[in-house]
Write a protein that holds these residues in place. Structure first.
Motif, PDB file in Angstrom:
ATOM      1  N   LEU A 201       0.817  -1.207   0.000  1.00  0.00           N
ATOM      2  CA  LEU A 201       0.000   0.000   0.000  1.00  0.00           C
ATOM      3  C   LEU A 201       0.855   1.263   0.000  1.00  0.00           C
ATOM      4  O   LEU A 201       0.525   2.248  -0.674  1.00  0.00           O
ATOM      5  CB  LEU A 201      -0.941  -0.002   1.207  1.00  0.00           C
ATOM      6  CG  LEU A 201      -2.100   0.991   1.171  1.00  0.00           C
ATOM      7  CD1 LEU A 201      -3.003   0.735  -0.018  1.00  0.00           C
ATOM      8  CD2 LEU A 201      -2.895   0.922   2.473  1.00  0.00           C
ATOM      9  N   ASP A 202       1.968   1.255   0.732  1.00  0.00           N
ATOM     10  CA  ASP A 202       2.822   2.444   0.795  1.00  0.00           C
ATOM     11  C   ASP A 202       3.405   2.776  -0.576  1.00  0.00           C
ATOM     12  O   ASP A 202       3.449   3.943  -0.977  1.00  0.00           O
ATOM     13  CB  ASP A 202       3.948   2.243   1.812  1.00  0.00           C
ATOM     14  CG  ASP A 202       3.453   2.249   3.245  1.00  0.00           C
ATOM     15  OD1 ASP A 202       2.350   2.800   3.485  1.00  0.00           O
ATOM     16  OD2 ASP A 202       4.149   1.695   4.119  1.00  0.00           O
ATOM     17  N   ARG A 203       3.862   1.762  -1.297  1.00  0.00           N
ATOM     18  CA  ARG A 203       4.408   2.000  -2.640  1.00  0.00           C
ATOM     19  C   ARG A 203       3.324   2.446  -3.604  1.00  0.00           C
ATOM     20  O   ARG A 203       3.548   3.286  -4.483  1.00  0.00           O
ATOM     21  CB  ARG A 203       5.103   0.749  -3.158  1.00  0.00           C
ATOM     22  CG  ARG A 203       6.515   0.559  -2.596  1.00  0.00           C
ATOM     23  CD  ARG A 203       7.030  -0.839  -2.893  1.00  0.00           C
ATOM     24  NE  ARG A 203       6.933  -1.207  -4.294  1.00  0.00           N
ATOM     25  CZ  ARG A 203       6.773  -2.460  -4.730  1.00  0.00           C
ATOM     26  NH1 ARG A 203       6.667  -3.467  -3.856  1.00  0.00           N
ATOM     27  NH2 ARG A 203       6.705  -2.722  -6.012  1.00  0.00           N
ATOM     28  N   LEU A 204       2.135   1.875  -3.453  1.00  0.00           N
ATOM     29  CA  LEU A 204       1.018   2.300  -4.289  1.00  0.00           C
ATOM     30  C   LEU A 204       0.726   3.783  -4.087  1.00  0.00           C
ATOM     31  O   LEU A 204       0.600   4.541  -5.048  1.00  0.00           O
ATOM     32  CB  LEU A 204      -0.238   1.485  -3.947  1.00  0.00           C
ATOM     33  CG  LEU A 204      -0.493   0.207  -4.732  1.00  0.00           C
ATOM     34  CD1 LEU A 204      -1.649  -0.556  -4.115  1.00  0.00           C
ATOM     35  CD2 LEU A 204      -0.794   0.532  -6.186  1.00  0.00           C
ATOM     36  N   ILE A 205       0.628   4.177  -2.843  1.00  0.00           N
ATOM     37  CA  ILE A 205       0.334   5.573  -2.531  1.00  0.00           C
ATOM     38  C   ILE A 205       1.452   6.471  -3.047  1.00  0.00           C
ATOM     39  O   ILE A 205       1.210   7.578  -3.539  1.00  0.00           O
ATOM     40  CB  ILE A 205       0.112   5.754  -1.019  1.00  0.00           C
ATOM     41  CG1 ILE A 205      -1.196   5.051  -0.604  1.00  0.00           C
ATOM     42  CG2 ILE A 205       0.082   7.226  -0.633  1.00  0.00           C
ATOM     43  CD1 ILE A 205      -1.441   5.023   0.887  1.00  0.00           C
ATOM     44  N   GLY A 206       2.690   5.983  -2.988  1.00  0.00           N
ATOM     45  CA  GLY A 206       3.826   6.764  -3.464  1.00  0.00           C
ATOM     46  C   GLY A 206       3.792   7.026  -4.959  1.00  0.00           C
ATOM     47  O   GLY A 206       4.356   8.023  -5.437  1.00  0.00           O
ATOM     48  N   ALA A 228      -5.354   9.538  -2.798  1.00  0.00           N
ATOM     49  CA  ALA A 228      -4.423   8.427  -2.971  1.00  0.00           C
ATOM     50  C   ALA A 228      -4.820   7.202  -2.144  1.00  0.00           C
ATOM     51  O   ALA A 228      -4.679   6.065  -2.599  1.00  0.00           O
ATOM     52  CB  ALA A 228      -3.012   8.882  -2.609  1.00  0.00           C
ATOM     53  N   GLN A 229      -5.321   7.416  -0.944  1.00  0.00           N
ATOM     54  CA  GLN A 229      -5.662   6.291  -0.076  1.00  0.00           C
ATOM     55  C   GLN A 229      -6.789   5.445  -0.672  1.00  0.00           C
ATOM     56  O   GLN A 229      -6.690   4.212  -0.743  1.00  0.00           O
ATOM     57  CB  GLN A 229      -6.085   6.822   1.299  1.00  0.00           C
ATOM     58  CG  GLN A 229      -6.109   5.767   2.406  1.00  0.00           C
ATOM     59  CD  GLN A 229      -4.732   5.438   2.952  1.00  0.00           C
ATOM     60  OE1 GLN A 229      -3.845   6.281   2.952  1.00  0.00           O
ATOM     61  NE2 GLN A 229      -4.550   4.196   3.410  1.00  0.00           N
ATOM     62  N   LYS A 230      -7.849   6.096  -1.146  1.00  0.00           N
ATOM     63  CA  LYS A 230      -8.982   5.360  -1.710  1.00  0.00           C
ATOM     64  C   LYS A 230      -8.612   4.688  -3.028  1.00  0.00           C
ATOM     65  O   LYS A 230      -8.996   3.538  -3.285  1.00  0.00           O
ATOM     66  CB  LYS A 230     -10.167   6.306  -1.919  1.00  0.00           C
ATOM     67  CG  LYS A 230     -10.894   6.674  -0.635  1.00  0.00           C
ATOM     68  CD  LYS A 230     -12.167   7.438  -0.931  1.00  0.00           C
ATOM     69  CE  LYS A 230     -12.928   7.728   0.362  1.00  0.00           C
ATOM     70  NZ  LYS A 230     -14.187   8.485   0.101  1.00  0.00           N
ATOM     71  N   VAL A 231      -7.868   5.402  -3.864  1.00  0.00           N
ATOM     72  CA  VAL A 231      -7.489   4.832  -5.155  1.00  0.00           C
ATOM     73  C   VAL A 231      -6.564   3.639  -4.959  1.00  0.00           C
ATOM     74  O   VAL A 231      -6.713   2.597  -5.610  1.00  0.00           O
ATOM     75  CB  VAL A 231      -6.829   5.898  -6.049  1.00  0.00           C
ATOM     76  CG1 VAL A 231      -6.242   5.266  -7.316  1.00  0.00           C
ATOM     77  CG2 VAL A 231      -7.849   6.970  -6.421  1.00  0.00           C
ATOM     78  N   ALA A 232      -5.611   3.750  -4.029  1.00  0.00           N
ATOM     79  CA  ALA A 232      -4.700   2.642  -3.750  1.00  0.00           C
ATOM     80  C   ALA A 232      -5.457   1.438  -3.216  1.00  0.00           C
ATOM     81  O   ALA A 232      -5.160   0.283  -3.570  1.00  0.00           O
ATOM     82  CB  ALA A 232      -3.637   3.089  -2.752  1.00  0.00           C
ATOM     83  N   GLY A 233      -6.459   1.678  -2.392  1.00  0.00           N
ATOM     84  CA  GLY A 233      -7.254   0.585  -1.845  1.00  0.00           C
ATOM     85  C   GLY A 233      -7.996  -0.182  -2.922  1.00  0.00           C
ATOM     86  O   GLY A 233      -8.153  -1.411  -2.836  1.00  0.00           O
ATOM     87  N   ASN A 234      -8.440   0.527  -3.979  1.00  0.00           N
ATOM     88  CA  ASN A 234      -9.138  -0.130  -5.077  1.00  0.00           C
ATOM     89  C   ASN A 234      -8.191  -0.835  -6.032  1.00  0.00           C
ATOM     90  O   ASN A 234      -8.609  -1.706  -6.791  1.00  0.00           O
ATOM     91  CB  ASN A 234      -9.976   0.893  -5.846  1.00  0.00           C
ATOM     92  CG  ASN A 234     -11.309   1.173  -5.177  1.00  0.00           C
ATOM     93  OD1 ASN A 234     -12.260   0.452  -5.359  1.00  0.00           O
ATOM     94  ND2 ASN A 234     -11.338   2.223  -4.360  1.00  0.00           N
TER      95      ASN A 234
END
Length: 303
Positions: A201-206, A228-234
């Protein structure tokens, strides 16, 4: 002989005309209809009376597209059965850019060049939110350098009024220009999917801009996720072992075609600005995926 010459001149202008119509309409099929309409009008005209065939055809395509936009808007306002503006994403133009087992379908090099024309999906999404007159003024002037005096004549407005239309559109469009280097875009998109596969998740958000927007079209309207948090979660849904991402050019920018058991499942378009993803459009509506699969010579996973 004149018809043959006209046909040759028309073919020389076809790609440009499709580009104008596609930016006006956001629909490949409607853009093709507008271009065909221009040919019919040219073939029935007295070519000796036309000083500049390219300019004449551009004007015809612009007028036809404007009428189609106005008709589309009127239908959506008058009928509950009509598809309202903004209820679907603009048609993407997809070219597979993959060295794996997916084949390129029936697209020849000339067709792929047209499909890879560099207008971002993010820009088309914003253009869909403009009024028909604003869209015409912006597309013709800012994207194709048509003088305001000529556009004003098409709109039956003054040049000053037409300038104001384009200026309003320009403010809405600001920030939708993607990073020009496709290889740099590809690095960011690949990093995004690598992080999704790892469930990091951290790399996704990055890889995402803090204010990133995801528009997902599943066939029942557009669902929008912001941040970023919601998009990364999806994004973690793409970690499924049977879903494979294949590099593609989507409207000339780095994107992906996602297959499920070898069949096309979805297409995703990305806007990358300053090394981060600012916008994502995900196409998973069965009808649209089927259309894209057919154009690429693939089977649809939604069939």
């Amino acid at each position: 002989m004149q018809q043959e010459w006209l046909a040759e001149r028309f073919e020389e202008e076809r790609r440009h005309l499709f580009g104008v119509a596609y930016r006006m309409l956001g629909s490949t099929s409607e853009a093709e209809d507008a271009v065909q309409d221009a040919w019919l009008r040219l073939s029935r005209s007295d070519a000796d009376e036309i000083d500049n065939i390219g300019g004449w055809l551009t004007t015809v395509v612009a007028r036809v597209s404007l009428n189609m936009l106005r008709s589309r808007k009127t239908r959506s306002e008058l009928s509950l059965d009509a598809e309202p503006l903004g209820s679907r994403l603009p048609d993407p133009t997809v070219v597979l850019d993959d060295t794996g087992n997916l084949h390129m379908g029936t697209q020849d090099p000339a067709e792929r060049a047209m499909l890879a024309d560099s207008v971002s999906i993010a820009l088309l999404v914003v253009l869909d939110q403009l009024s028909p007159d604003e869209r015409l003024a912006f597309v013709l002037h800012d994207l194709f350098a048509v003088p305001f005096d000529e556009i004003a004549t098409m709109l039956d407005r003054s040049s000053d009024s037409t300038r104001q239309l384009a200026s309003r559109a320009r403010r809405r469009v600001r920030g939708r220009t993607p990073q020009a280097d496709v290889s740099a875009q590809r690095e960011v998109v690949d990093a995004f999917f690598a992080a999704a596969q790892d469930g990091d998740l951290d790399r996704l958000i990055g890889a995402l801009h803090p204010d990133v927007v995801l528009h997902a079209d599943l066939g029942s309207g557009i669902t929008t996720y912001r941040g970023a948090q919601k998009v990364a979660g999806n994004a973690v849904m793409y970690a499924h072992a049977d879903r494979v991402t294949h590099s593609a050019l989507v409207n000339g920018a780095a994107g992906v075609a996602v297959t499920f058991h070898g069949k096309l499942y979805s297409v995703m378009a990305f806007t990358v600005v300053d090394g981060r993803i600012t916008e994502i459009e995900a196409y998973a509506a069965p009808a649209q995926v089927a259309k894209l699969a057919d154009s690429l010579g693939l089977e649809s996973a939604h069939a």
